[in-house]
Design a protein around this motif. Structure first.
Motif, PDB file in Angstrom:
ATOM      1  N   PRO A  55       0.663  -1.223   0.171  1.00 45.95           N
ATOM      2  CA  PRO A  55       0.035  -0.088  -0.162  1.00 45.95           C
ATOM      3  C   PRO A  55       0.786   1.141   0.131  1.00 45.95           C
ATOM      4  N   ASP A  56       2.169   1.257   0.444  1.00 44.50           N
ATOM      5  CA  ASP A  56       2.921   2.252   0.508  1.00 44.50           C
ATOM      6  C   ASP A  56       3.727   2.459  -0.750  1.00 44.50           C
ATOM      7  N   GLY A  57       3.838   1.352  -1.788  1.00 47.04           N
ATOM      8  CA  GLY A  57       4.401   1.607  -2.837  1.00 47.04           C
ATOM      9  C   GLY A  57       4.060   2.615  -3.890  1.00 47.04           C
ATOM     10  N   LYS A  58       5.075   3.076  -4.498  1.00 44.77           N
ATOM     11  CA  LYS A  58       5.005   4.382  -5.541  1.00 44.77           C
ATOM     12  C   LYS A  58       5.455   3.565  -6.762  1.00 44.77           C
ATOM     13  N   ILE A  59       4.487   3.840  -7.636  1.00 44.34           N
ATOM     14  CA  ILE A  59       5.029   3.349  -9.060  1.00 44.34           C
ATOM     15  C   ILE A  59       5.919   4.528  -9.819  1.00 44.34           C
ATOM     16  N   VAL A  60       6.858   4.218 -10.148  1.00 47.95           N
ATOM     17  CA  VAL A  60       7.888   5.138 -10.802  1.00 47.95           C
ATOM     18  C   VAL A  60       8.043   4.756 -12.285  1.00 47.95           C
ATOM     19  N   SER A  61       7.677   3.713 -12.752  1.00 46.73           N
ATOM     20  CA  SER A  61       7.837   3.406 -14.138  1.00 46.73           C
ATOM     21  C   SER A  61       6.988   2.177 -14.407  1.00 46.73           C
ATOM     22  N   ARG A  62       6.407   2.223 -15.678  1.00 48.41           N
ATOM     23  CA  ARG A  62       5.480   1.018 -16.130  1.00 48.41           C
ATOM     24  C   ARG A  62       5.843   0.772 -17.661  1.00 48.41           C
ATOM     25  N   TRP A  63       5.872  -0.440 -18.089  1.00 45.08           N
ATOM     26  CA  TRP A  63       6.094  -0.953 -19.460  1.00 45.08           C
ATOM     27  C   TRP A  63       5.696  -2.112 -19.811  1.00 45.08           C
ATOM     28  N   ALA A  64       5.541  -2.522 -20.930  1.00 44.83           N
ATOM     29  CA  ALA A  64       4.864  -3.761 -21.401  1.00 44.83           C
ATOM     30  C   ALA A  64       6.009  -4.449 -22.434  1.00 44.83           C
ATOM     31  N   THR A  65       6.179  -5.573 -22.485  1.00 44.15           N
ATOM     32  CA  THR A  65       6.936  -6.368 -23.451  1.00 44.15           C
ATOM     33  C   THR A  65       6.243  -7.523 -24.253  1.00 44.15           C
ATOM     34  N   GLN A  66       6.944  -8.210 -25.148  1.00 45.28           N
ATOM     35  CA  GLN A  66       6.288  -9.057 -25.984  1.00 45.28           C
ATOM     36  C   GLN A  66       7.338  -9.973 -26.444  1.00 45.28           C
ATOM     37  N   ASP A  67       6.760 -11.236 -26.014  1.00 45.33           N
ATOM     38  CA  ASP A  67       7.680 -12.522 -26.261  1.00 45.33           C
ATOM     39  C   ASP A  67       7.269 -13.544 -27.287  1.00 45.33           C
ATOM     40  N   CYS A  68       8.016 -13.959 -28.059  1.00 45.32           N
ATOM     41  CA  CYS A  68       7.867 -15.234 -28.999  1.00 45.32           C
ATOM     42  C   CYS A  68       7.824 -16.432 -28.210  1.00 45.32           C
TER      43      CYS A  68
ATOM     44  N   ASN B 184      10.596 -17.688 -25.502  1.00 39.67           N
ATOM     45  CA  ASN B 184       9.755 -18.023 -24.504  1.00 39.67           C
ATOM     46  C   ASN B 184      10.019 -17.226 -23.205  1.00 39.67           C
ATOM     47  N   LYS B 185      10.541 -16.029 -23.249  1.00 37.17           N
ATOM     48  CA  LYS B 185      10.416 -15.033 -22.225  1.00 37.17           C
ATOM     49  C   LYS B 185      11.923 -15.184 -21.195  1.00 37.17           C
ATOM     50  N   TRP B 186      12.560 -15.795 -22.076  1.00 38.26           N
ATOM     51  CA  TRP B 186      14.175 -16.360 -21.300  1.00 38.26           C
ATOM     52  C   TRP B 186      15.114 -15.588 -22.378  1.00 38.26           C
ATOM     53  N   GLY B 187      14.827 -14.466 -22.587  1.00 33.21           N
ATOM     54  CA  GLY B 187      15.832 -13.810 -23.622  1.00 33.21           C
ATOM     55  C   GLY B 187      17.460 -13.428 -23.201  1.00 33.21           C
ATOM     56  N   MET B 188      17.765 -13.324 -22.025  1.00 33.18           N
ATOM     57  CA  MET B 188      18.938 -13.389 -21.455  1.00 33.18           C
ATOM     58  C   MET B 188      19.954 -14.407 -21.888  1.00 33.18           C
ATOM     59  N   THR B 189      19.778 -15.489 -20.802  1.00 30.13           N
ATOM     60  CA  THR B 189      20.776 -16.438 -21.230  1.00 30.13           C
ATOM     61  C   THR B 189      20.492 -17.178 -22.663  1.00 30.13           C
ATOM     62  N   THR B 190      19.191 -17.062 -23.302  1.00 30.16           N
ATOM     63  CA  THR B 190      19.078 -17.844 -24.521  1.00 30.16           C
ATOM     64  C   THR B 190      19.589 -16.923 -25.564  1.00 30.16           C
ATOM     65  N   SER B 191      19.698 -15.624 -25.570  1.00 32.67           N
ATOM     66  CA  SER B 191      20.378 -14.731 -26.451  1.00 32.67           C
ATOM     67  C   SER B 191      22.074 -14.934 -26.710  1.00 32.67           C
ATOM     68  N   MET B 192      22.711 -15.524 -25.177  1.00 28.73           N
ATOM     69  CA  MET B 192      24.127 -15.616 -25.277  1.00 28.73           C
ATOM     70  C   MET B 192      24.246 -16.995 -26.071  1.00 28.73           C
ATOM     71  N   ALA B 193      23.308 -17.908 -25.417  1.00 28.36           N
ATOM     72  CA  ALA B 193      23.224 -19.370 -25.791  1.00 28.36           C
ATOM     73  C   ALA B 193      23.246 -19.342 -27.532  1.00 28.36           C
ATOM     74  N   ALA B 194      22.443 -18.574 -28.068  1.00 28.15           N
ATOM     75  CA  ALA B 194      22.065 -18.394 -29.832  1.00 28.15           C
ATOM     76  C   ALA B 194      23.360 -18.072 -30.186  1.00 28.15           C
ATOM     77  N   ALA B 195      23.914 -16.741 -29.588  1.00 28.08           N
ATOM     78  CA  ALA B 195      25.099 -16.154 -30.283  1.00 28.08           C
ATOM     79  C   ALA B 195      26.334 -16.960 -30.383  1.00 28.08           C
ATOM     80  N   LYS B 196      26.506 -17.963 -29.315  1.00 20.77           N
ATOM     81  CA  LYS B 196      27.512 -18.665 -29.441  1.00 20.77           C
ATOM     82  C   LYS B 196      27.392 -19.995 -30.503  1.00 20.77           C
ATOM     83  N   ILE B 197      25.963 -20.420 -30.369  1.00 19.60           N
ATOM     84  CA  ILE B 197      25.702 -21.654 -31.461  1.00 19.60           C
ATOM     85  C   ILE B 197      25.833 -20.980 -32.752  1.00 19.60           C
TER      86      ILE B 197
END
Length: 433
Positions: free
Chosen positions: A292-305, A331-344
């Motif tokens: 209840p004391d939380g203050k929203i300082v930013s909001r955004w949306a994203t989109q995943d394949c 599938n929402k896991w773009g960080m490690t998957t991006s690195m794995a993809a780059a190396k492959i």
């Protein structure tokens, strides 16, 4: 609707391509996957160019929650059931290698890299955790079952992966792009046997990698059937308690939590693009009830394949395109998957063996239940009578009052109220009246 990452750093700018140019490898898309591909190829001595439609990291990469973890929901029990323990083990090792690579690179590029545990929790179903932990135990993974989680609601328990990480994705990218050849505001209009055509010039290349999020070349690969897109939402809060570690609900579209400094990132409200869902309203209700004391300082949306079987598509675009490659369906896991993809992909282009290439091959079987769902969605929306049609494949667009956009339920293209393209696979704006 600007992410906390974009609010806290200004990325370097790059020129628009004007004229013709030649390179060994063209990478289409300047998000995390595309830029890491360029980084890995350059490290291997391969000349490459990145062509980005707008600005680097302007899409999903700039709107991620930036968890760098091998724990992708309850993926390992699912993989073991479908493909056996070996497939689950390969997936785990690929992501562990990616995490190790991030750990090494982040020593050179300051980006708020911080080691944290990651926990997938369940609010009701203990059996799904037991199944996952059983597979992880057989893979000799150090994951552990935990209770008494520091969350503002009851959970029956969770599976904790120690020694995972989180970071500031745009600070990381600002470090690795320094020596790369990048052209911004350079949309690729078509891909040819010898490269690609852009608005103001041709890029001649021996090989092309499509890292444009949703692949936009419809002639090959059947990606319009193999993928669908899902939107999810994030609130950044101040004055809210920040739990130690990162957290994710085992239930699809449940809550995600992680901290960054004195800010809590709360994610959730997800739904298939073009369909109704909880959105920010669901997250706001949660904040009102629990912070209840939380203050929203930013909001955004994203989109995943989202792929058919929970595995990304990384490798040759299709069996008939030997010099065309792709990385998508994270599938929402773009960080490690991006690195794995780059190396492959770097290994494939350099002619090196890669232990994970077969697991992620885009040419693997598409006989999964999700294929029928995707086909049905496409058929229904193709037959829906409406004037607003997606330029990609002609599906009926749905008005999204939450984000004031026209969204495609078939493949996830999105357009602003005035018809400007927001998200691909469409490559152009809506036609003017």
């Amino acid at each position: 609707m600007e992410s906390i990452w974009h609010k806290t750093i200004q990325l370097p700018q790059f020129p628009q391509l004007k004229g013709d140019i030649s390179t060994d490898v063209l990478i289409i898309g300047g998000g995390m996957a595309g830029l890491l591909c360029a980084y890995q190829l350059k490290k291997a001595g391969v000349d490459c160019i990145v062509a980005e439609r707008t600005r680097i990291a302007s899409g999903v990469t700039g709107n991620t929650t930036a968890k760098v973890t091998c724990q992708h929901g309850l993926i390992y029990s699912k993989l073991a059931k479908k493909g056996g323990l070996e497939a689950a083990g390969l997936y785990l090792q690929a992501n562990e290698d990616a995490l190790s690579e991030y750990r090494a690179l982040c020593e050179h590029f300051p980006c708020d890299f911080e080691e944290q545990s990651h926990t997938v929790y369940s609010r009701q179903d203990l059996s799904v955790l037991e199944d996952e932990l059983s597979v992880l135990s057989r893979l000799n993974d150090p994951a552990e079952f935990v209770t008494n989680l520091p969350l503002p609601f009851a959970a029956v328990g969770g599976i904790r992966f120690p020694h995972q990480a989180q970071f500031h994705p745009l600070k990381f990218l600002s470090g690795i792009v320094g020596d790369l050849t990048i052209y911004e505001n350079t949309p690729v209009l078509s891909v040819t046997k010898s490269g690609a055509v852009t608005q103001h010039g041709t890029i001649h290349a021996n090989a092309v990698i499509v890292c444009s999020h949703f692949p936009f070349l419809n002639k090959h690969g059947s990606y319009s059937l193999k993928l669908y897109q899902q939107r999810s939402y994030v609130l950044a809060l101040k004055n809210a308690p920040i739990p130690e570690g990162m957290y994710l609900d085992a239930q699809e579209n449940g809550l995600s939590l992680r901290g960054w400094g004195d800010i809590l990132l709360l994610g959730g409200g997800g739904h298939r693009t073009g369909k109704p869902g909880g959105g920010w309203a669901e997250l706001e209700a949660f904040v009102q009830a629990h912070y209840p004391d939380g203050k929203i300082v930013s909001r955004w949306a994203t989109q995943d394949c989202m792929s058919l079987d929970g595995l990304p598509y990384i490798g040759q675009y299709s069996a008939s395109t030997p010099n065309l490659y792709v990385a998508t369906g994270f599938n929402k896991w773009g960080m490690t998957t991006s690195m794995a993809a780059a190396k492959i992909l770097a290994d494939l282009i350099c002619g090196r063996e890669n232990a994970y290439a077969a697991l992620f091959s885009p040419s693997r079987s598409i006989l999964h239940r999700q294929l029928g769902i995707n086909a049905m969605e496409a058929t229904v929306n193709l037959l829906t009578p409406t004037r607003k049609r997606c330029p990609h494949l002609g599906c009926a667009l749905k008005w999204n009052p939450r984000e004031r956009s026209w969204d495609c339920p078939c493949h996830g293209s999105r357009f602003s109220e005035d018809g400007t393209l927001l998200d691909n696979p469409s490559t152009g704006d809506l036609p003017k009246k």
